[in-house]
Design a protein around this motif. Structure first.
Motif, PDB file in Angstrom:
ATOM      1  N   ILE A  89       2.639   0.280  -0.874  1.00 31.69           N
ATOM      2  CA  ILE A  89       2.586   1.443  -1.781  1.00 31.69           C
ATOM      3  C   ILE A  89       1.825   0.993  -3.128  1.00 31.69           C
ATOM      4  CG2 ILE A  89       4.037   3.019  -3.004  1.00 31.69           C
ATOM      5  CD1 ILE A  89       6.285   2.461  -1.168  1.00 31.69           C
ATOM      6  N   TYR A 131      -1.694   6.090   0.387  1.00 30.45           N
ATOM      7  CA  TYR A 131      -0.461   5.159   0.394  1.00 30.45           C
ATOM      8  C   TYR A 131      -0.222   4.857  -1.124  1.00 30.45           C
ATOM      9  CZ  TYR A 131      -4.687   2.185  -0.009  1.00 30.45           C
ATOM     10  OH  TYR A 131      -5.931   1.692  -0.285  1.00 30.45           O
ATOM     11  N   THR A 173       8.107   1.113   7.930  1.00 33.74           N
ATOM     12  CA  THR A 173       7.145   2.175   7.750  1.00 33.74           C
ATOM     13  C   THR A 173       7.743   3.466   7.449  1.00 33.74           C
ATOM     14  OG1 THR A 173       6.961   2.199  10.231  1.00 33.74           O
ATOM     15  CG2 THR A 173       5.111   0.824   9.142  1.00 33.74           C
ATOM     16  N   SER A 177       7.058   6.280   4.789  1.00 33.92           N
ATOM     17  CA  SER A 177       6.778   7.757   5.120  1.00 33.92           C
ATOM     18  C   SER A 177       7.884   8.516   4.550  1.00 33.92           C
ATOM     19  CB  SER A 177       6.749   7.831   6.644  1.00 33.92           C
ATOM     20  OG  SER A 177       5.832   6.979   7.217  1.00 33.92           O
ATOM     21  N   LYS A 183      -1.718  -0.230   5.761  1.00 30.76           N
ATOM     22  CA  LYS A 183      -1.103   1.224   5.532  1.00 30.76           C
ATOM     23  C   LYS A 183       0.356   1.226   6.492  1.00 30.76           C
ATOM     24  CE  LYS A 183      -5.566   3.675   4.772  1.00 30.76           C
ATOM     25  NZ  LYS A 183      -6.439   4.607   5.215  1.00 30.76           N
TER      26      LYS A 183
END
Length: 798
Positions: A300, A324, A375, A379, A296
């Motif tokens: 995606i 995700y 990440t 995000s 995670k």
């Protein structure tokens, strides 16, 4: 050649050597799976992140966006408008300089959509990769699927039928053999993990091949079988080497490869026994983080939507992968046809939704210059996704619908970091401006030209703003420009209303500039021509008129005088968000006049004083991210007057200053030292004939100009993926590129009384020429000629 296209429906291909069905070949149906765990619908939580109400495009960018949005290549691919790609293009992001990795059937490199777009590491992998070492043959397409998917990501914008999301990106395509979709739903059977050893070693070899060449890999394939029907132990037993490659243990999170995976096309399908497939969550490989949570953050899963914006009938849902998973357009998507040379076709499936997300990541990679950690990229993509209306249903759409327009503009307020860490102090960039006074000329513009300030939004994404855009106009420019010339012309012709001083004994009260002008006059003189440009105190002219008080301290008849002067200038003037005249100033000086020499033919004046600026430096002011400026200037002025006879007089003034300043609370730092100067010289003539009042003048002057010194600026120029701030130090020279030289030639006369009755007429003519105006080298000279005719009315007396 006309572009041809056809329409097909793509079932998600199956990873497997020689497989020709959706099950992966000859594998047996799995034993009964435990009941799937239902996922209750979770109401959408309020989004703590804010976006500006409008995209914030400039007029030029909006024109560019409209051109993209109305082009045939763009409109033929409806998904580009759906994800807001035209806004990213208008901001200058096309994927240039970014490499996107793909594992698929390969690519037809001869197709016009891929001319010059393939990374040299591209190739078709061997089916056997002992120990995770694959051999690679020249790139080709072994099944047409990869050409289609690669085109959705990066097909060139070259006047063809369509172009890719990141149409200037490079592709690193690794070809493998994929099976084709089958009408019967056949979940993969993991009961014999040894049978997957060859595929597992191939997976290990593929990710080894990518190395550090890319941070984005598109996977438009996978095994059928909803993720909740398996266990982590089963998955690792079959694909342990591949799982380790995906996890990228030992690689810092900011540097990990972002894995984009198609969720699957199982919805509505039935198995051989007629049972409806469970598509409430992604298929096995598309939800790998369900088993291995360490994925995670850089993983995606992508579900597909149709042209109406809702989830496609064939697409799996996000389900247990909601954290995700996101949605992207996947129906009736066009792409290049392998072996055609230049044709295109339309297809549907999560295989086509996934490259939309991979292409969007490529646009972000370019927009943020590769400085966002992996990440953070993911995000941000999730934070920017559309979560309104139907997209608030996390069970179906996970993080929402892809929105690259929002992902490439600031989220929340932007600020400039003052230290070397994004967690450190920062200053908001709203209302940031810097304005240079007339003494600086074009020095700050030249110093800021070509420099970019990195500002960071609430998610620490960098945005690069040209510093030249923060430069504000200076409304009180003391240079001899057209509007200033006209104002001065009117002032000189109006008697003395602007500079009128109220005398109370030895005390003079007026505006600051008025007091300075009054000190240059001969005792009792009221003529306007004596107020010549450049002869008055240059430092008093740096700001607003303010208030001035002069007091005579000592006097020795007409031979010598000592006076003290105190003046203040008005506080800041702002117009909207632009800084035009910042700061307050006050000063004082002593003036010594020595006259009556050589029978009153020669006179000298000297001034020594101090100008204290609380929010500016020699007239230059800053606000917002630039911080604050302040300075003290010691100045001196020497004035010489010499009468030459016949009504002719010569005057000359030389002025010099030394400024010690400080900057802080922003990007401008440290102590500043600046030397400045001004000079003027002129010939003045007045008729001495009885009954005449003719006057003429010729003056050459240099307005106040910085001669040396600089401003030190320490500013953020970017960031590291790990959250550090990259800083640069610049020294902005205080001296402008040119030297303004002003010349004024004027004549004034009173017309004979026969010209009119009931009062006397006055004619004034004045010509101005300014070389290198604004202290800008090679600037076009400015010229002006003014003519005025005025009439004085006699006051009737009893």
């Amino acid at each position: 050649m006309k572009n041809k296209f056809s329409t097909v429906f793509l079932l998600l291909p199956v990873l497997g050597a020689g497989a020709c069905g959706s099950s992966g070949g000859t594998q047996q149906p799995p034993p009964p799976a435990p009941p799937a765990v239902g996922v209750a619908h979770q109401p959408a939580e309020p989004d703590p992140l804010s976006f500006p109400g409008e995209p914030g495009l400039t007029a030029e960018q909006e024109s560019e966006r409209s051109a993209f949005a109305n082009s045939a290549e763009f409109t033929n691919q409806w998904s580009l408008a759906e994800i807001g790609a035209d806004y990213a293009y208008a901001r200058g992001y096309t994927g240039q300089g970014v490499t996107v990795g793909i594992i698929d059937t390969g690519v037809d490199s001869s197709h016009s959509a891929f001319a010059g777009k393939l990374h040299p590491g591209s190739g078709v992998a061997s089916s056997a990769c002992p120990g995770g070492i694959c051999s690679f043959s020249p790139i080709r397409d072994t099944g047409s699927h990869g050409t289609l998917v690669g085109g959705v990501i990066a097909a060139a914008r070259a006047g063809n039928f369509m172009h890719g999301v990141a149409y200037e990106a490079e592709l690193l395509m690794l070809g493998i053999q994929l099976g084709s979709g089958q009408p019967v739903y056949r979940p993969v059977n993991l009961s014999n993990p040894g049978s997957f050893r060859s595929l597992d070693e191939q997976g290990q070899g593929l990710y080894r091949r990518f190395g550090s060449a890319t941070r984005i890999i598109n996977h438009s394939f996978g095994y059928e079988g909803v993720v909740t029907d398996y266990t982590a132990a089963q998955y690792r037993a079959a694909f342990g080497r591949t799982v380790d490659s995906l996890i990228q243990a030992g690689t810092p999170d900011p540097e990990k490869i972002i894995l984009v995976w198609a969720a699957g096309n199982s919805n509505g399908r039935r198995d051989a026994q007629g049972n409806l497939a469970d598509a409430s969550s992604p298929n096995l490989t598309a939800a790998t983080p369900h088993y291995f949570p360490e994925l995670k953050g850089h993983f995606i899963s992508v579900v597909a939507t149709g042209p109406d914006g809702s989830i496609a009938s064939y697409s799996n849902r996000c389900g247990v992968a909601a954290d995700y998973c996101m949605a992207a357009p996947g129906s009736r998507i066009h792409g290049p046809v392998a072996g055609s040379g230049g044709d295109y076709r339309s297809a549907s499936g999560t295989s086509l939704a996934t490259p939309q997300v991979a292409g969007a990541l490529a646009l972000m990679e370019e927009a943020f210059r590769g400085q966002l950690g992996s990440t953070e990229m993911v995000s941000r993509l999730f934070a920017a996704a559309d979560k309104s209306g139907i997209y608030a249903n996390r069970d179906i759409y996970g993080q929402g619908l892809l929105d690259i327009e929002k992902a490439t503009r600031p989220i929340g307020a932007t600020s400039a970091a003052l230290g070397h860490s994004l967690d450190g102090p920062a200053v908001a960039v709203q209302r940031t401006a810097i304005a240079a006074g007339p003494a600086w000329g074009d020095a700050l513009q030249r110093g800021l030209a070509g420099r970019e300030l990195a500002v960071f939004d609430s998610l620490n994404a960098p945005f690069f703003v040209p510093m030249a855009g923060f430069h504000a106009p200076w409304a009180l420019d003391g240079g001899l420009r057209m509007d200033r010339w006209f104002a001065r012309f009117l002032e000189r012709g109006a008697g003395n209303p602007l500079y009128a001083a109220a005398a109370a004994g030895a005390l003079t009260v007026s505006s600051a500039a008025g007091v300075a002008a009054s000190l240059d006059r001969d005792e009792g003189e009221v003529s306007s021509w004596s107020r010549t440009p450049g002869l008055t105190n240059a430092w008093i002219g740096l700001g607003t008129r303010g208030l001035g008080i002069a007091r005579e301290i000592l006097a020795a008849g007409e031979r010598a005088r000592l006076r003290a002067v105190f003046f203040v200038q008005n506080s800041a003037i702002t117009r909207g968000d632009r800084l035009t005249a910042p700061g307050r100033a006050r000063g004082a000086f002593l003036g010594f006049d020595l006259g009556g020499l050589r029978g009153h033919e020669l006179a000298f004046s000297a001034e020594l004083g101090l100008l204290s600026e609380s929010e500016r430096l020699l007239g230059a002011g800053a606000r917002g991210a630039y911080g604050e400026l302040a300075g003290n200037t010691w100045f001196t002025r020497l004035l010489m007057k010499r009468r030459l006879g016949g009504g002719l007089e010569m005057r000359a003034a030389a002025q010099g200053g030394y400024t010690a300043g400080e900057a802080g609370h922003g990007l401008l730092r440290g102590r500043q030292r600046v030397l400045s100067s001004a000079y003027s010289a002129g010939l003045l003539w007045r008729s001495s004939a009885p009954g005449r009042s003719d006057q003429a003048w010729l003056v050459v002057a240099q307005p106040l100009r910085n001669e040396s010194g600089d401003l030190q600026m320490d500013y953020p120029a970017g960031r590291t993926r790990g959250g550090g701030v990259l800083r640069e130090t610049a020294f902005l020279a205080a001296a402008p590129s040119g030297r303004q030289t002003d010349m004024a030639l004027g004549f004034e006369t009173r017309l004979p009384s026969a010209f009119g009755s009931g009062g006397q007429w006055r004619l004034r003519l004045e010509a101005w020429r300014s070389l290198e105006p604004g202290h800008v080298r090679q600037a076009r000279p400015e010229n002006a000629v003014f003519l005025a005719l005025s009439r004085e009315f006699a006051k009737n007396r009893p």
